[in-house]
Design a protein around this motif. Sequence first.
Motif, PDB file in Angstrom:
ATOM      1  N   ASN A 161      52.178 -25.813 -91.335  1.00  0.00           N
ATOM      2  CA  ASN A 161      53.114 -25.430 -92.100  1.00  0.00           C
ATOM      3  C   ASN A 161      53.036 -25.346 -93.620  1.00  0.00           C
ATOM      4  N   GLY A 162      53.231 -24.329 -94.121  1.00  0.00           N
ATOM      5  CA  GLY A 162      53.249 -24.184 -95.805  1.00  0.00           C
ATOM      6  C   GLY A 162      51.751 -24.174 -96.342  1.00  0.00           C
ATOM      7  N   LEU A 163      50.647 -24.119 -95.765  1.00  0.00           N
ATOM      8  CA  LEU A 163      49.245 -23.942 -96.245  1.00  0.00           C
ATOM      9  C   LEU A 163      48.896 -22.613 -96.410  1.00  0.00           C
ATOM     10  N   ASP A 164      48.183 -22.404 -97.447  1.00  0.00           N
ATOM     11  CA  ASP A 164      47.780 -21.114 -97.753  1.00  0.00           C
ATOM     12  C   ASP A 164      46.578 -20.687 -96.625  1.00  0.00           C
ATOM     13  N   PRO A 165      46.111 -19.484 -96.878  1.00  0.00           N
ATOM     14  CA  PRO A 165      44.928 -19.053 -95.922  1.00  0.00           C
ATOM     15  C   PRO A 165      43.602 -20.118 -95.924  1.00  0.00           C
ATOM     16  N   GLU A 166      43.480 -20.433 -97.070  1.00  0.00           N
ATOM     17  CA  GLU A 166      42.346 -21.296 -97.346  1.00  0.00           C
ATOM     18  C   GLU A 166      42.730 -22.689 -96.619  1.00  0.00           C
ATOM     19  N   GLY A 167      43.837 -23.086 -97.117  1.00  0.00           N
ATOM     20  CA  GLY A 167      44.251 -24.518 -96.392  1.00  0.00           C
ATOM     21  C   GLY A 167      44.046 -24.258 -94.845  1.00  0.00           C
ATOM     22  N   ILE A 168      44.649 -23.341 -94.351  1.00  0.00           N
ATOM     23  CA  ILE A 168      44.746 -23.086 -92.778  1.00  0.00           C
ATOM     24  C   ILE A 168      43.284 -23.350 -92.305  1.00  0.00           C
ATOM     25  N   LYS A 169      42.381 -22.478 -92.932  1.00  0.00           N
ATOM     26  CA  LYS A 169      41.057 -22.730 -92.520  1.00  0.00           C
ATOM     27  C   LYS A 169      40.469 -24.055 -92.537  1.00  0.00           C
ATOM     28  N   TRP A 170      40.752 -24.492 -93.547  1.00  0.00           N
ATOM     29  CA  TRP A 170      40.006 -26.029 -93.767  1.00  0.00           C
ATOM     30  C   TRP A 170      40.752 -26.979 -92.817  1.00  0.00           C
ATOM     31  N   ILE A 171      41.969 -26.873 -92.415  1.00  0.00           N
ATOM     32  CA  ILE A 171      42.793 -27.657 -91.471  1.00  0.00           C
ATOM     33  C   ILE A 171      42.159 -27.636 -90.269  1.00  0.00           C
ATOM     34  N   ARG A 172      41.936 -26.081 -89.760  1.00  0.00           N
ATOM     35  CA  ARG A 172      41.213 -26.000 -88.573  1.00  0.00           C
ATOM     36  C   ARG A 172      40.069 -26.819 -88.123  1.00  0.00           C
ATOM     37  N   GLY A 173      39.119 -26.315 -89.322  1.00  0.00           N
ATOM     38  CA  GLY A 173      38.156 -27.058 -89.146  1.00  0.00           C
ATOM     39  C   GLY A 173      37.950 -28.467 -89.163  1.00  0.00           C
ATOM     40  N   PHE A 174      38.773 -28.906 -89.853  1.00  0.00           N
ATOM     41  CA  PHE A 174      39.071 -30.573 -90.155  1.00  0.00           C
ATOM     42  C   PHE A 174      39.525 -31.246 -88.969  1.00  0.00           C
ATOM     43  N   LEU A 175      40.337 -30.661 -88.137  1.00  0.00           N
ATOM     44  CA  LEU A 175      41.025 -30.954 -86.830  1.00  0.00           C
ATOM     45  C   LEU A 175      39.669 -31.211 -85.685  1.00  0.00           C
ATOM     46  N   ARG A 176      38.808 -30.118 -85.798  1.00  0.00           N
ATOM     47  CA  ARG A 176      37.587 -29.870 -84.900  1.00  0.00           C
ATOM     48  C   ARG A 176      36.760 -30.994 -85.342  1.00  0.00           C
ATOM     49  N   GLU A 177      36.673 -31.368 -86.546  1.00  0.00           N
ATOM     50  CA  GLU A 177      35.465 -32.487 -86.998  1.00  0.00           C
ATOM     51  C   GLU A 177      35.986 -33.865 -86.265  1.00  0.00           C
ATOM     52  N   LEU A 178      37.294 -34.040 -86.606  1.00  0.00           N
ATOM     53  CA  LEU A 178      37.756 -35.320 -86.134  1.00  0.00           C
ATOM     54  C   LEU A 178      37.759 -35.495 -84.719  1.00  0.00           C
ATOM     55  N   ALA A 179      38.087 -34.409 -84.017  1.00  0.00           N
ATOM     56  CA  ALA A 179      37.718 -34.532 -82.571  1.00  0.00           C
ATOM     57  C   ALA A 179      36.501 -34.903 -82.060  1.00  0.00           C
TER      58      ALA A 179
END
Length: 300
Positions: A161-179
Amino acid sequence: MPAGSVVEFANVTKRFGAVTAVDDLSFTVEPGRVTGFLGPNGAGKTTSLRMLLGLVTPTAGTATFGGVRYADLSHPLATVGSALEAASFHPGRTARNHLRVYAIGAGLPPTRVGEVLQTVGLTEYADRRVGGYSLGMRQRLGLAFALIGDPGVLVLDEPINGLDPEGIKWIRGFLRELAGEGRTVLVSSHLLSEVQQSVDDVVIIARGRLVHRGPLSSLETETAPQVVVDSPTREALAAALTDAGIRFTEGRTGLLAADPDPARIGHVAFAAGVELSTLHRQKSGLEDSFLALVGEGHTL
């Protein structure tokens, strides 16, 4: 590398007076996977997460990490990282000072503050007061706090919530990395479209009750094939379907009739003298399955 714990909700119920916010909720979240905790606004997601984190006491049942309640964890920040409210920071503090307070309290080395700020992309803004942060920047700071103890479990409430498209792309990848590192990642959202590119499993609740759990792919077969039908006079079409005893919901491109036979739907419209602009069979996609499960749209 910290190992993730199994997160378990066991028959969790929460009542606020006469209102039942969460009703006999049971599911598990496995390490090494990103689990989406989904449901419309008001479904009970945040209340469930607050019970998991010991901020709300369940009326019945237990919510645990590896069989241990949050209040009984010997090293909470090293076990669980959470971000429930992006705006819950002192506006007069800088991001660096905010994180430093928690690091000192948890006995963590001061260098950890700089590491997590860099991880979430806030190094450049670390010495700005949080009161001047955008919602997206506060989301990143919330994630930095969640990571401060290098925990094996991440519990994140609406992190996109509140992230721009670049931030959304980043957090999706980051969550996958954490898992991928073996951590347990539980992410809530009221929109499947926000998280479907990053989650492995989904847990869906509506009106406080579990309505679906399983791998993301299971949503593809959760509902039967439907017929998409529309008319320049949609109200007349809706009335004709209702009179024929055909249930439907309102989709993005027309009405989604709970009947696999376009010929029957066409005949109902013809008999009622309703002109059609769309008529075809459609196996529900992920979003339509999600909406059908939570009861969104207009069902008659």
